[in-house]
Write a protein that holds these residues in place. Structure first.
Motif, mmCIF file in Angstrom:
data_model
loop_
_atom_site.group_PDB
_atom_site.id
_atom_site.type_symbol
_atom_site.label_atom_id
_atom_site.label_comp_id
_atom_site.label_asym_id
_atom_site.label_seq_id
_atom_site.Cartn_x
_atom_site.Cartn_y
_atom_site.Cartn_z
ATOM 1 N N ALA A 144 0.821 -1.215 0.000
ATOM 2 C CA ALA A 144 0.000 0.000 0.000
ATOM 3 C C ALA A 144 0.857 1.268 0.000
ATOM 4 O O ALA A 144 0.559 2.233 -0.714
ATOM 5 C CB ALA A 144 -0.943 -0.017 1.209
ATOM 6 N N ALA A 145 1.927 1.269 0.781
ATOM 7 C CA ALA A 145 2.772 2.469 0.860
ATOM 8 C C ALA A 145 3.473 2.732 -0.477
ATOM 9 O O ALA A 145 3.548 3.882 -0.936
ATOM 10 C CB ALA A 145 3.803 2.296 1.981
ATOM 11 N N GLY A 146 3.981 1.681 -1.097
ATOM 12 C CA GLY A 146 4.656 1.847 -2.379
ATOM 13 C C GLY A 146 3.703 2.300 -3.468
ATOM 14 O O GLY A 146 4.039 3.165 -4.289
ATOM 15 N N LEU A 147 2.510 1.720 -3.481
ATOM 16 C CA LEU A 147 1.513 2.124 -4.471
ATOM 17 C C LEU A 147 1.119 3.578 -4.274
ATOM 18 O O LEU A 147 0.979 4.332 -5.255
ATOM 19 C CB LEU A 147 0.281 1.222 -4.372
ATOM 20 C CG LEU A 147 0.466 -0.228 -4.816
ATOM 21 C CD1 LEU A 147 -0.762 -1.050 -4.461
ATOM 22 C CD2 LEU A 147 0.741 -0.305 -6.320
ATOM 23 N N ARG A 148 0.944 3.981 -3.038
ATOM 24 C CA ARG A 148 0.546 5.376 -2.783
ATOM 25 C C ARG A 148 1.608 6.340 -3.281
ATOM 26 O O ARG A 148 1.299 7.360 -3.912
ATOM 27 C CB ARG A 148 0.280 5.587 -1.294
ATOM 28 C CG ARG A 148 -0.201 7.020 -1.000
ATOM 29 C CD ARG A 148 -0.584 7.244 0.434
ATOM 30 N NE ARG A 148 -1.040 8.616 0.625
ATOM 31 C CZ ARG A 148 -2.257 9.073 0.361
ATOM 32 N NH1 ARG A 148 -3.169 8.237 -0.128
ATOM 33 N NH2 ARG A 148 -2.581 10.326 0.577
ATOM 34 N N ALA A 149 2.866 6.011 -3.010
ATOM 35 C CA ALA A 149 3.941 6.902 -3.454
ATOM 36 C C ALA A 149 3.956 7.017 -4.978
ATOM 37 O O ALA A 149 4.090 8.116 -5.528
ATOM 38 C CB ALA A 149 5.280 6.372 -2.938
ATOM 39 N N SER A 150 3.790 5.903 -5.674
ATOM 40 C CA SER A 150 3.796 5.927 -7.141
ATOM 41 C C SER A 150 2.581 6.682 -7.698
ATOM 42 O O SER A 150 2.705 7.481 -8.637
ATOM 43 C CB SER A 150 3.805 4.507 -7.698
ATOM 44 O OG SER A 150 4.989 3.834 -7.348
ATOM 45 N N ILE A 151 1.422 6.440 -7.099
ATOM 46 C CA ILE A 151 0.193 7.040 -7.616
ATOM 47 C C ILE A 151 0.156 8.546 -7.346
ATOM 48 O O ILE A 151 -0.170 9.342 -8.231
ATOM 49 C CB ILE A 151 -1.042 6.335 -7.019
ATOM 50 C CG1 ILE A 151 -1.121 4.895 -7.544
ATOM 51 C CG2 ILE A 151 -2.330 7.099 -7.339
ATOM 52 C CD1 ILE A 151 -2.128 4.020 -6.829
ATOM 53 N N THR A 152 0.509 8.960 -6.138
ATOM 54 C CA THR A 152 0.507 10.403 -5.839
ATOM 55 C C THR A 152 1.568 11.129 -6.638
ATOM 56 O O THR A 152 1.367 12.260 -7.081
ATOM 57 C CB THR A 152 0.700 10.653 -4.336
ATOM 58 O OG1 THR A 152 1.898 9.995 -3.891
ATOM 59 C CG2 THR A 152 -0.482 10.140 -3.538
ATOM 60 N N GLY A 153 2.709 10.475 -6.868
ATOM 61 C CA GLY A 153 3.728 11.088 -7.712
ATOM 62 C C GLY A 153 3.246 11.280 -9.143
ATOM 63 O O GLY A 153 3.502 12.324 -9.754
ATOM 64 N N PHE A 154 2.548 10.295 -9.669
ATOM 65 C CA PHE A 154 2.024 10.370 -11.032
ATOM 66 C C PHE A 154 0.962 11.461 -11.163
ATOM 67 O O PHE A 154 0.932 12.207 -12.136
ATOM 68 C CB PHE A 154 1.440 9.018 -11.399
ATOM 69 C CG PHE A 154 0.776 8.950 -12.745
ATOM 70 C CD1 PHE A 154 1.520 8.979 -13.917
ATOM 71 C CD2 PHE A 154 -0.608 8.842 -12.848
ATOM 72 C CE1 PHE A 154 0.904 8.899 -15.169
ATOM 73 C CE2 PHE A 154 -1.238 8.762 -14.087
ATOM 74 C CZ PHE A 154 -0.464 8.791 -15.252
ATOM 75 N N LEU A 155 0.099 11.554 -10.138
ATOM 76 C CA LEU A 155 -0.989 12.525 -10.183
ATOM 77 C C LEU A 155 -0.555 13.906 -9.708
ATOM 78 O O LEU A 155 -1.335 14.879 -9.828
ATOM 79 C CB LEU A 155 -2.162 12.033 -9.318
ATOM 80 C CG LEU A 155 -2.826 10.726 -9.770
ATOM 81 C CD1 LEU A 155 -3.900 10.305 -8.772
ATOM 82 C CD2 LEU A 155 -3.409 10.877 -11.166
ATOM 83 N N GLY A 156 0.652 14.023 -9.139
ATOM 84 C CA GLY A 156 1.124 15.311 -8.658
ATOM 85 C C GLY A 156 0.412 15.770 -7.427
ATOM 86 O O GLY A 156 0.129 16.969 -7.275
#
Length: 293
Positions: free
Chosen positions: A280-292
């Motif tokens: 969950a933590a890794g996915l959140r970092a990738s997703i929030t980074g992608f969405l800015g």
């Protein structure tokens, strides 16, 4: 999932006279009761995975419906050429059922890991691929596969979502609505971590346990300009179909999954998920980074 598969396959041997189970030692003892009842339709070829596929192809040519089972790297990676020739080229059907997924049993080493299995099957023609997210999603997929005639790959895992999803072949919207916003697609057992990762984000979340054939109509109905694809196998495996489906629309795609880096330290399945950014933590970092965000 494995126990559910064995129980359902055993029932199908009784219910479906043309069904047969072909093994290469893996799970052989679990099928002993079925072999006692159906000695001519439970076939263990020993540690000969290529032969296992050849036998399945021969059975299929006679009108039988073979269920072929082993660890994913033995069933798909090791026997890929036989799948290509003895099933695909002969244009006959079979049901391949794997366990082990990408890294379910890391203590056994790299020999038991197969993050690339779905990508390999996807190079072949007209395969249906099921990736259940819960044991209760296994039986309907297996029953439907055995009663059909096509080529099916059923990928089982020890990793599971807390709850099963019904009728989840086509994309199923689980969170949000049809209001335009980023769409996150979770495939199979990554759903719980995806939901945890985006809990407070303004995104839609859809689920499927059948990445092939991919639900193109559902994707077109749900997708806005940003799509985030989370798969429990090689990252980018379904990028092609998403790109083809949305080729006439401006869009951005983030494809998350198992990376190409070999971690080389066996650890646990949770260690590998964290190492590939699929917790969950890794996915959140990738997703929030992608969405800015």
């Amino acid at each position: 999932m494995r126990d559910t598969f064995i129980s359902t396959a055993t029932d199908l041997l009784t219910e479906e006279p043309r069904s047969a189970v072909v093994l290469a030692d893996i799970s052989a003892s679990a099928f002993d009761p079925a072999a006692a009842q159906h000695p001519d339709r439970v076939i263990n070829v020993g540690i000969r995975e290529q032969l296992m596929i050849g036998v399945a192809g021969g059975l299929a040519l006679t009108g039988m419906r073979p269920i072929v089972h082993s660890y994913a790297p033995f069933l798909v990676d090791r026997a890929y050429e036989q799948i290509k020739l003895d099933l695909d080229h002969q244009d006959v059907g079979a049901v391949l059922v794997s366990v082990g997924a990408s890294y379910d049993r890391p203590e056994s080493g790299r020999t038991h890991m197969s993050p690339q299995d779905v990508a390999l099957i996807d190079t072949l023609e007209n395969w249906t691929i099921h990736v259940p997210g819960h044991a209760h999603e296994v039986t309907p997929a297996l029953r439907a596969a055995v009663r059909a005639d096509n080529r099916v790959y059923l990928r089982l895992s020890t990793i599971s979502n807390a709850w099963p999803q019904r009728d989840a072949g086509d994309l199923r919207l689980l969170r949000g609505d049809h209001t335009p916003r980023p769409l996150v697609i979770a495939v199979g057992p990554v759903l719980d971590d995806v939901l945890a990762a985006v809990a407070d984000l303004d995104v839609n979340v859809a689920y499927t346990n059948r990445p092939r054939p991919f639900d193109a109509a559902g994707l077109r109905a749900l997708a806005d300009s940003e799509v985030i694809l989370v798969e429990p196998y090689l990252a980018g495996t379904s990028s092609r179909v998403v790109g083809e489906t949305l080729a006439d629309r401006p869009h951005r795609l983030l494809a998350l999954g198992v990376g190409r880096t070999d971690l080389r330290r066996y650890g646990t399945a949770a260690d590998h998920a964290r190492g590939h950014g699929l917790d969950a933590a890794g996915l959140r970092a990738s997703i929030t980074g992608f969405l800015g965000r």
